[in-house]
Write a protein that holds these residues in place. Sequence first.
Motif, PDB file in Angstrom:
ATOM      1  N   UNK A   1       0.801  -1.225   0.000  1.00 15.20           N
ATOM      2  CA  UNK A   1       0.000   0.000   0.000  1.00 15.20           C
ATOM      3  C   UNK A   1       0.827   1.265   0.000  1.00 15.20           C
ATOM      4  N   UNK A   2       2.017   1.209   0.584  1.00 13.20           N
ATOM      5  CA  UNK A   2       2.863   2.409   0.658  1.00 13.20           C
ATOM      6  C   UNK A   2       3.909   2.477  -0.456  1.00 13.20           C
ATOM      7  N   UNK A   3       4.390   1.322  -0.911  1.00 12.59           N
ATOM      8  CA  UNK A   3       5.506   1.310  -1.854  1.00 12.59           C
ATOM      9  C   UNK A   3       5.112   0.986  -3.286  1.00 12.59           C
ATOM     10  N   UNK A   4       3.966   0.319  -3.471  1.00 12.74           N
ATOM     11  CA  UNK A   4       3.595  -0.121  -4.818  1.00 12.74           C
ATOM     12  C   UNK A   4       2.334   0.584  -5.322  1.00 12.74           C
ATOM     13  N   UNK A   5       1.282   0.597  -4.530  1.00 13.48           N
ATOM     14  CA  UNK A   5      -0.008   1.089  -5.014  1.00 13.48           C
ATOM     15  C   UNK A   5      -0.351   2.499  -4.544  1.00 13.48           C
ATOM     16  N   UNK A   6       0.442   3.083  -3.674  1.00 17.86           N
ATOM     17  CA  UNK A   6       0.256   4.468  -3.239  1.00 17.86           C
ATOM     18  C   UNK A   6      -1.191   4.726  -2.789  1.00 17.86           C
ATOM     19  N   UNK A   7      -1.640   3.938  -1.822  1.00 13.04           N
ATOM     20  CA  UNK A   7      -2.994   4.102  -1.302  1.00 13.04           C
ATOM     21  C   UNK A   7      -3.135   5.423  -0.551  1.00 13.04           C
ATOM     22  N   UNK A   8      -4.348   5.946  -0.518  1.00 13.02           N
ATOM     23  CA  UNK A   8      -4.611   7.106   0.322  1.00 13.02           C
ATOM     24  C   UNK A   8      -4.499   6.699   1.794  1.00 13.02           C
ATOM     25  N   UNK A   9      -4.477   7.675   2.664  1.00 13.54           N
ATOM     26  CA  UNK A   9      -4.355   7.386   4.090  1.00 13.54           C
ATOM     27  C   UNK A   9      -5.520   6.512   4.556  1.00 13.54           C
ATOM     28  N   UNK A  10      -6.743   6.870   4.178  1.00 14.25           N
ATOM     29  CA  UNK A  10      -7.898   6.079   4.613  1.00 14.25           C
ATOM     30  C   UNK A  10      -7.879   4.675   4.028  1.00 14.25           C
TER      31      UNK A  10
ATOM     32  N   UNK B   1       1.989   2.388  13.860  1.00 18.40           N
ATOM     33  CA  UNK B   1       2.725   2.444  12.594  1.00 18.40           C
ATOM     34  C   UNK B   1       1.975   3.243  11.535  1.00 18.40           C
ATOM     35  N   UNK B   2       0.651   3.086  11.517  1.00 19.29           N
ATOM     36  CA  UNK B   2      -0.159   3.744  10.488  1.00 19.29           C
ATOM     37  C   UNK B   2      -0.202   5.256  10.689  1.00 19.29           C
ATOM     38  N   UNK B   3      -0.327   5.988   9.574  1.00 24.62           N
ATOM     39  CA  UNK B   3      -0.408   7.453   9.685  1.00 24.62           C
ATOM     40  C   UNK B   3      -1.721   7.898  10.324  1.00 24.62           C
TER      41      UNK B   3
END
Length: 313
Positions: free
Chosen positions: A250-259, A311-313
């Motif tokens: 989610x953070x390195x490949x697909x660039x998910x939003x925070x939610x 860990x999560x924003x």
Amino acid sequence: MSALLDVILPVFLVIGFGYAAARWLGFAPAAVDGLMRFAQNFAVPCMLFRAVSQIDLGTEAAPGLFLSFYIGAFTCFFLGFAGARLIFGRDAQDAVAIGFACLFSNSLLLGVPITERAYGAGALAGNFTIIALHSPLFYTFGVIAMELARSRGHPPAHFGVLLLNIAKGVLRQPLVIGVLSGLVVNVTGLPMPGVLADALDMLVRAAVPAALFGLGGVLLRYRPEGDMKTIAMVCALSVLVHPGIVWLLGTQVFDLTVNQLRSAVMTAAMAPGINAYLFADLYGRARRVNASAVLIGTATSIVTIWVWLHILP
């Protein structure tokens, strides 16, 4: 520490109340079963219907959200299957049941209330988007994998009939009916009469507390017995590896939003659900491992969920 006290412990205290009521306060097994039937067959399907009918599908049904969660889930299935076969020497059918426990997180009864308490009701759209595929996809995959294991890797002669029966069985599940009905209302824009919406909302408010209380009563039946190394593997894959893969993708490949990232990781971080034991019991395979993994994983996740919240924003 505030996340542990304010977000996680209230959810697990309700489970604990159900456990205590079933063990010491005369809450009979029949009452537990009745409460769970109400929650899973009526209140929770209503919750899914209302949630899915109101989701903005164009925004929330992002491919990256699905891929992050489900790549992680299926990776854990195959790791659990391989571990059961190669490390612990279980046969193929046992390995499928054990892999299923690594695959099937308790996304609904634990994931939804914890995400809501941590981030608010507005953060649940991603949870419900994932849950829309959760049971149908995993049960279909699990049954096919078990049937292949039983036929030594070759499709059985009745494979077409098997697939038809799986489809019928899945489509008759109240949770799936709730999701599909919500999708119909969402896509068609059918108006919801106010009186009906208010009645459904009353059931929805009862869904999570009833399900959590009943879950506590059900967990009383799943007492840990032997196979502790195998159980530890299942728990580690469920509450550490699965959310770890989702976070990485989610953070390195697909660039998910925070939610989206919060929904995907928190859904993945939940312990194996009761369905993991029900699947094992259906085939009479790895019952002890899966039952104990549900109980121990649920207790362990009190700490691991706290870690993921930090860990999560």
